[in-house]
Design a protein around this motif. Structure first.
Motif, PDB file in Angstrom:
ATOM      1  N   LYS A 172       0.830  -1.213   0.000  1.00 35.72           N
ATOM      2  CA  LYS A 172       0.000   0.000   0.000  1.00 35.72           C
ATOM      3  C   LYS A 172       0.861   1.258   0.000  1.00 35.72           C
ATOM      4  O   LYS A 172       0.606   2.200  -0.764  1.00 35.72           O
ATOM      5  N   LYS A 173       1.863   1.257   0.839  1.00 36.30           N
ATOM      6  CA  LYS A 173       2.736   2.424   0.939  1.00 36.30           C
ATOM      7  C   LYS A 173       3.440   2.680  -0.380  1.00 36.30           C
ATOM      8  O   LYS A 173       3.489   3.827  -0.886  1.00 36.30           O
ATOM      9  N   ALA A 174       3.995   1.621  -0.970  1.00 29.80           N
ATOM     10  CA  ALA A 174       4.708   1.768  -2.237  1.00 29.80           C
ATOM     11  C   ALA A 174       3.758   2.181  -3.357  1.00 29.80           C
ATOM     12  O   ALA A 174       4.118   2.989  -4.222  1.00 29.80           O
ATOM     13  N   ALA A 175       2.539   1.636  -3.341  1.00 30.70           N
ATOM     14  CA  ALA A 175       1.547   1.973  -4.369  1.00 30.70           C
ATOM     15  C   ALA A 175       1.205   3.457  -4.307  1.00 30.70           C
ATOM     16  O   ALA A 175       1.135   4.138  -5.339  1.00 30.70           O
ATOM     17  N   LYS A 176       1.007   3.975  -3.106  1.00 28.73           N
ATOM     18  CA  LYS A 176       0.646   5.386  -2.955  1.00 28.73           C
ATOM     19  C   LYS A 176       1.797   6.311  -3.309  1.00 28.73           C
ATOM     20  O   LYS A 176       1.594   7.486  -3.638  1.00 28.73           O
ATOM     21  N   GLN A 177       3.001   5.781  -3.258  1.00 34.09           N
ATOM     22  CA  GLN A 177       4.178   6.559  -3.647  1.00 34.09           C
ATOM     23  C   GLN A 177       4.405   6.520  -5.158  1.00 34.09           C
ATOM     24  O   GLN A 177       5.336   7.130  -5.660  1.00 34.09           O
ATOM     25  N   GLY A 178       3.543   5.774  -5.871  1.00 36.53           N
ATOM     26  CA  GLY A 178       3.615   5.756  -7.326  1.00 36.53           C
ATOM     27  C   GLY A 178       4.351   4.588  -7.932  1.00 36.53           C
ATOM     28  O   GLY A 178       4.572   4.556  -9.147  1.00 36.53           O
ATOM     29  N   ALA A 236       4.699   1.400  -9.758  1.00 36.38           N
ATOM     30  CA  ALA A 236       3.746   0.726 -10.642  1.00 36.38           C
ATOM     31  C   ALA A 236       3.557  -0.741 -10.278  1.00 36.38           C
ATOM     32  O   ALA A 236       2.441  -1.270 -10.314  1.00 36.38           O
ATOM     33  N   GLU A 237       4.640  -1.410  -9.932  1.00 33.52           N
ATOM     34  CA  GLU A 237       4.537  -2.820  -9.560  1.00 33.52           C
ATOM     35  C   GLU A 237       3.666  -2.981  -8.318  1.00 33.52           C
ATOM     36  O   GLU A 237       2.788  -3.844  -8.256  1.00 33.52           O
ATOM     37  N   ALA A 238       3.887  -2.118  -7.325  1.00 33.10           N
ATOM     38  CA  ALA A 238       3.095  -2.179  -6.100  1.00 33.10           C
ATOM     39  C   ALA A 238       1.638  -1.824  -6.368  1.00 33.10           C
ATOM     40  O   ALA A 238       0.730  -2.400  -5.767  1.00 33.10           O
TER      41      ALA A 238
END
Length: 349
Positions: A72-78, A80-82
């Motif tokens: 979630k944290k990585a996804a919100k940071q942009g 793409a894989e996350a």
């Protein structure tokens, strides 16, 4: 009609199969679309950054939730894989409330960054109308994006859309081209699909020898579907193969052991009818039919019920016990991976 004839070489279009390991062990839901002779794939996740979590059954729930927080944290940071992984978590995992709309939201973010896996998953969402209005044109658009980047699974699914004329003009030549591109990456479903096209003379001159060559390539890589198909060729002595009932039996049984429901049904039929390939054994036939049915082969249940008339009360008790054991021992893999190897003691010719 015996199940190892032309009809049983059919490989159902299964809309939720993954060739790629899902490192969080998601439960992939299988939906049968139409009956055809070829196969497709679904939702992909690599989870490169979270490989330490290998499978649900091997880790505690809290560990999974911890990994989900990282995603979630990585996804919100942009990342793409996350974002792609977070979409799959929303669609399949129980640590957060399932929400197909949110899954599509995160797939879209990653897909628009050019991430091929997400483009593929977004295409699949449009095919199924999962979290978004069903739109085959959009599905094709995103499959094409992923396929152009060399995504083998997208190439297979896009090939299937050309093969069936699904949302696009039917074009067997383009289907074969896409299957061949995927086969270059050792995609076993693509190889099996090409083998079927040669077997059936679809867009090519009918050629059993070439069909055998493609099936054998897939078998060497561990394909359960190709084992089932190649078994029929040995059973009939087609192509450049000598008739070899023992080899046919070993291939059918290996495929069944991997969890391939059609092969399980075939083994049931072979035991039910008896002959040179497998000896007559109604108890084993019943057990394999029930196993095939538990793995999604609907017609197998009727076959098992017909066998009840041939079983003594004592044999029926034994057959039901054996069926219970087989169902636990030979399940279809959760991600429907074509090269899955069962934990059971199988022999893989």
């Amino acid at each position: 009609m015996a199940p190892y004839d032309q009809k049983t070489l059919q490989l159902f279009i299964i809309e939720n199969i993954s060739m790629r390991k899902n490192y969080l062990g998601f439960l992939i839901i299988i939906t049968i679309a139409t009956v055809t002779s070829l196969g497709v794939y679904t939702h992909q996740s690599l989870f490169h950054k979270y490989k330490k979590v290998n499978a649900i059954k091997k880790v505690k729930k809290n560990d999974l939730c911890s990994v989900i927080n990282q995603v979630k944290k990585a996804a919100k940071q942009g990342n793409a894989e996350a974002q792609n992984d977070f979409g799959i978590l929303y669609q399949y995992h129980n640590c957060i409330e399932r929400n197909n709309g949110q899954a599509v939201h995160w797939y879209s973010k990653a897909a628009n960054q050019g991430y091929a896996n997400a483009q593929f998953n977004l295409g699949m969402a449009y095919v199924n109308g999962s979290g978004v209005t069903k739109d085959l044109r959009q599905a094709i658009y995103w499959y094409q994006k992923a396929a152009a980047q060399g995504d083998a699974n997208a190439q297979v699914n896009l090939g299937m859309m050309f093969f069936n004329g699904q949302g696009i003009a039917k074009d067997y030549g383009k289907a074969k081209y896409l299957f061949e591109k995927a086969a270059e990456k050792n995609n076993t479903i693509a190889m099996t699909n090409i083998g079927y096209m040669y077997k059936s003379g679809i867009s090519v001159i009918q050629d059993n020898i070439k069909a055998v060559e493609w099936y054998q390539q897939a078998v060497e890589l561990g394909s359960m579907k190709a084992r089932n198909a190649l078994a029929w060729f040995y059973e009939q002595g087609l192509g450049n193969l000598s008739l070899d009932k023992a080899k046919a039996a070993s291939l059918f049984k290996a495929s069944a052991c991997q969890g391939y429901a059609i092969a399980q049904n075939n083994v049931g039929e072979l035991y039910s009818s008896g002959g040179d390939t497998l000896p007559y054994d109604v108890v084993k036939a019943y057990a394999w039919y029930k196993t095939a049915y538990s793995n999604g082969q609907a017609d197998a249940n009727k076959s098992s019920e017909e066998l009840v008339k041939k079983l003594t009360p004592e044999e029926l008790v034994l057959a039901k016990k054996m069926a219970t054991e087989y169902i636990k021992k030979y399940p279809s893999p959760l991600d429907q991976e074509d090269t899955y190897k069962s934990d059971a003691e199988c022999k893989y010719p």
